[in-house]
Design a protein around this motif. Structure first.
Motif, PDB file in Angstrom:
ATOM      1  N   VAL A 133       0.853  -1.176   0.000  1.00 43.73           N
ATOM      2  CA  VAL A 133       0.000   0.000   0.000  1.00 43.73           C
ATOM      3  C   VAL A 133       0.893   1.231   0.000  1.00 43.73           C
ATOM      4  CG1 VAL A 133      -1.697   1.303   1.332  1.00 43.73           C
ATOM      5  CG2 VAL A 133      -1.890  -1.185   1.185  1.00 43.73           C
ATOM      6  N   SER A 134       0.676   2.098  -0.967  1.00 43.91           N
ATOM      7  CA  SER A 134       1.503   3.301  -1.055  1.00 43.91           C
ATOM      8  C   SER A 134       0.816   4.524  -0.457  1.00 43.91           C
ATOM      9  CB  SER A 134       1.878   3.581  -2.501  1.00 43.91           C
ATOM     10  OG  SER A 134       0.726   3.757  -3.289  1.00 43.91           O
ATOM     11  N   SER A 135      -0.516   4.475  -0.316  1.00 42.59           N
ATOM     12  CA  SER A 135      -1.244   5.609   0.251  1.00 42.59           C
ATOM     13  C   SER A 135      -2.578   5.138   0.803  1.00 42.59           C
ATOM     14  CB  SER A 135      -1.485   6.665  -0.832  1.00 42.59           C
ATOM     15  OG  SER A 135      -2.309   7.699  -0.348  1.00 42.59           O
ATOM     16  N   ILE A 136      -2.965   5.691   1.955  1.00 48.95           N
ATOM     17  CA  ILE A 136      -4.280   5.424   2.531  1.00 48.95           C
ATOM     18  C   ILE A 136      -4.825   6.724   3.089  1.00 48.95           C
ATOM     19  CG2 ILE A 136      -3.280   4.691   4.739  1.00 48.95           C
ATOM     20  CD1 ILE A 136      -5.706   2.786   4.996  1.00 48.95           C
ATOM     21  N   LYS A 137      -6.109   6.955   2.855  1.00 49.98           N
ATOM     22  CA  LYS A 137      -6.790   8.121   3.391  1.00 49.98           C
ATOM     23  C   LYS A 137      -8.105   7.650   3.998  1.00 49.98           C
ATOM     24  CE  LYS A 137      -4.755  11.373   0.149  1.00 49.98           C
ATOM     25  NZ  LYS A 137      -3.671  11.730   0.983  1.00 49.98           N
ATOM     26  N   ILE A 138      -8.433   8.181   5.183  1.00 50.96           N
ATOM     27  CA  ILE A 138      -9.661   7.833   5.886  1.00 50.96           C
ATOM     28  C   ILE A 138     -10.492   9.110   6.015  1.00 50.96           C
ATOM     29  CG2 ILE A 138     -10.660   6.858   7.992  1.00 50.96           C
ATOM     30  CD1 ILE A 138      -8.858   4.845   6.651  1.00 50.96           C
ATOM     31  N   TYR A 139     -11.791   8.980   5.719  1.00 46.44           N
ATOM     32  CA  TYR A 139     -12.710  10.123   5.775  1.00 46.44           C
ATOM     33  C   TYR A 139     -13.874   9.798   6.707  1.00 46.44           C
ATOM     34  CZ  TYR A 139     -10.249  11.402   1.509  1.00 46.44           C
ATOM     35  OH  TYR A 139      -9.283  11.719   0.599  1.00 46.44           O
ATOM     36  N   ASN A 140     -14.417  10.850   7.345  1.00 44.79           N
ATOM     37  CA  ASN A 140     -15.611  10.649   8.156  1.00 44.79           C
ATOM     38  C   ASN A 140     -16.848  10.728   7.262  1.00 44.79           C
ATOM     39  OD1 ASN A 140     -16.145  13.384   7.757  1.00 44.79           O
ATOM     40  ND2 ASN A 140     -15.542  13.988   9.807  1.00 44.79           N
ATOM     41  N   ARG A 141     -18.016  10.602   7.859  1.00 42.23           N
ATOM     42  CA  ARG A 141     -19.255  10.566   7.068  1.00 42.23           C
ATOM     43  C   ARG A 141     -19.575  11.883   6.381  1.00 42.23           C
ATOM     44  NH1 ARG A 141     -24.027  10.428  11.595  1.00 42.23           N
ATOM     45  NH2 ARG A 141     -23.261  12.155  12.829  1.00 42.23           N
ATOM     46  N   TYR A 142     -18.904  12.959   6.796  1.00 35.25           N
ATOM     47  CA  TYR A 142     -19.117  14.263   6.172  1.00 35.25           C
ATOM     48  C   TYR A 142     -18.116  14.531   5.048  1.00 35.25           C
ATOM     49  CZ  TYR A 142     -21.772  14.753  10.449  1.00 35.25           C
ATOM     50  OH  TYR A 142     -22.657  14.538  11.475  1.00 35.25           O
ATOM     51  N   TYR A 158      -7.576  10.958   8.579  1.00 36.35           N
ATOM     52  CA  TYR A 158      -6.288  10.265   8.687  1.00 36.35           C
ATOM     53  C   TYR A 158      -5.722  10.082   7.284  1.00 36.35           C
ATOM     54  CZ  TYR A 158      -2.811   6.659   9.643  1.00 36.35           C
ATOM     55  OH  TYR A 158      -1.647   5.963   9.739  1.00 36.35           O
ATOM     56  N   SER A 159      -4.410  10.194   7.165  1.00 36.74           N
ATOM     57  CA  SER A 159      -3.755   9.886   5.894  1.00 36.74           C
ATOM     58  C   SER A 159      -2.354   9.369   6.167  1.00 36.74           C
ATOM     59  CB  SER A 159      -3.697  11.113   4.978  1.00 36.74           C
ATOM     60  OG  SER A 159      -2.876  12.100   5.527  1.00 36.74           O
ATOM     61  N   PHE A 160      -1.881   8.543   5.272  1.00 36.87           N
ATOM     62  CA  PHE A 160      -0.530   8.000   5.373  1.00 36.87           C
ATOM     63  C   PHE A 160      -0.021   7.765   3.961  1.00 36.87           C
ATOM     64  CE2 PHE A 160       2.736   4.816   5.822  1.00 36.87           C
ATOM     65  CZ  PHE A 160       3.378   5.192   6.986  1.00 36.87           C
ATOM     66  N   ASP A 161       1.166   8.267   3.682  1.00 38.64           N
ATOM     67  CA  ASP A 161       1.818   8.057   2.390  1.00 38.64           C
ATOM     68  C   ASP A 161       3.140   7.360   2.654  1.00 38.64           C
ATOM     69  OD1 ASP A 161      -0.067   9.330   0.678  1.00 38.64           O
ATOM     70  OD2 ASP A 161       0.632  11.254   1.430  1.00 38.64           O
ATOM     71  N   GLY A 162       3.423   6.359   1.893  1.00 40.35           N
ATOM     72  CA  GLY A 162       4.662   5.611   2.067  1.00 40.35           C
ATOM     73  C   GLY A 162       4.370   4.129   2.183  1.00 40.35           C
ATOM     74  N   ASN A 163       5.229   3.414   2.832  1.00 39.15           N
ATOM     75  CA  ASN A 163       5.077   1.970   2.978  1.00 39.15           C
ATOM     76  C   ASN A 163       4.170   1.659   4.173  1.00 39.15           C
ATOM     77  OD1 ASN A 163       5.411  -0.749   2.570  1.00 39.15           O
ATOM     78  ND2 ASN A 163       7.398  -0.842   3.582  1.00 39.15           N
ATOM     79  N   TYR A 164       2.870   1.581   3.925  1.00 39.94           N
ATOM     80  CA  TYR A 164       1.882   1.366   4.987  1.00 39.94           C
ATOM     81  C   TYR A 164       1.883  -0.095   5.433  1.00 39.94           C
ATOM     82  CZ  TYR A 164      -2.558   0.980   7.387  1.00 39.94           C
ATOM     83  OH  TYR A 164      -3.528   0.725   8.315  1.00 39.94           O
ATOM     84  N   THR A 165       1.960  -0.308   6.747  1.00 37.31           N
ATOM     85  CA  THR A 165       1.889  -1.660   7.317  1.00 37.31           C
ATOM     86  C   THR A 165       1.064  -1.623   8.604  1.00 37.31           C
ATOM     87  OG1 THR A 165       3.978  -1.304   8.458  1.00 37.31           O
ATOM     88  CG2 THR A 165       4.087  -2.479   6.353  1.00 37.31           C
TER      89      THR A 165
END
Length: 59
Positions: free
Chosen positions: A1-10, A15-22
């Motif tokens: 995973v190179s990037s993950i972004k988390i959003y609320n219901r709005y 939350y976000s993370f760029d790089g080697n996600y583990t």
């Protein structure tokens, strides 16, 4: 995973993370504050593909 972004219901990014996600995300928002119960939506980029979905937090 190179990037993950988390959003609320709005649609606000919580939350976000760029790089080697583990598995760094443990239900925390920005500033490492634990997020309240609810439904959150994610966007993950891995191997050039974008995947979306949702996750439910219940304590």
């Amino acid at each position: 995973v190179s990037s993950i972004k988390i959003y609320n219901r709005y649609g606000s990014e919580v939350y976000s993370f760029d790089g080697n996600y583990t598995n760094q995300w443990q239900g925390q928002g920005k500033g490492d504050k634990i997020l309240p119960d609810g439904t959150y939506y994610y966007v993950v980029i891995s191997r050039g593909k974008t995947r979306t979905g949702w996750v439910q937090i219940n304590k």
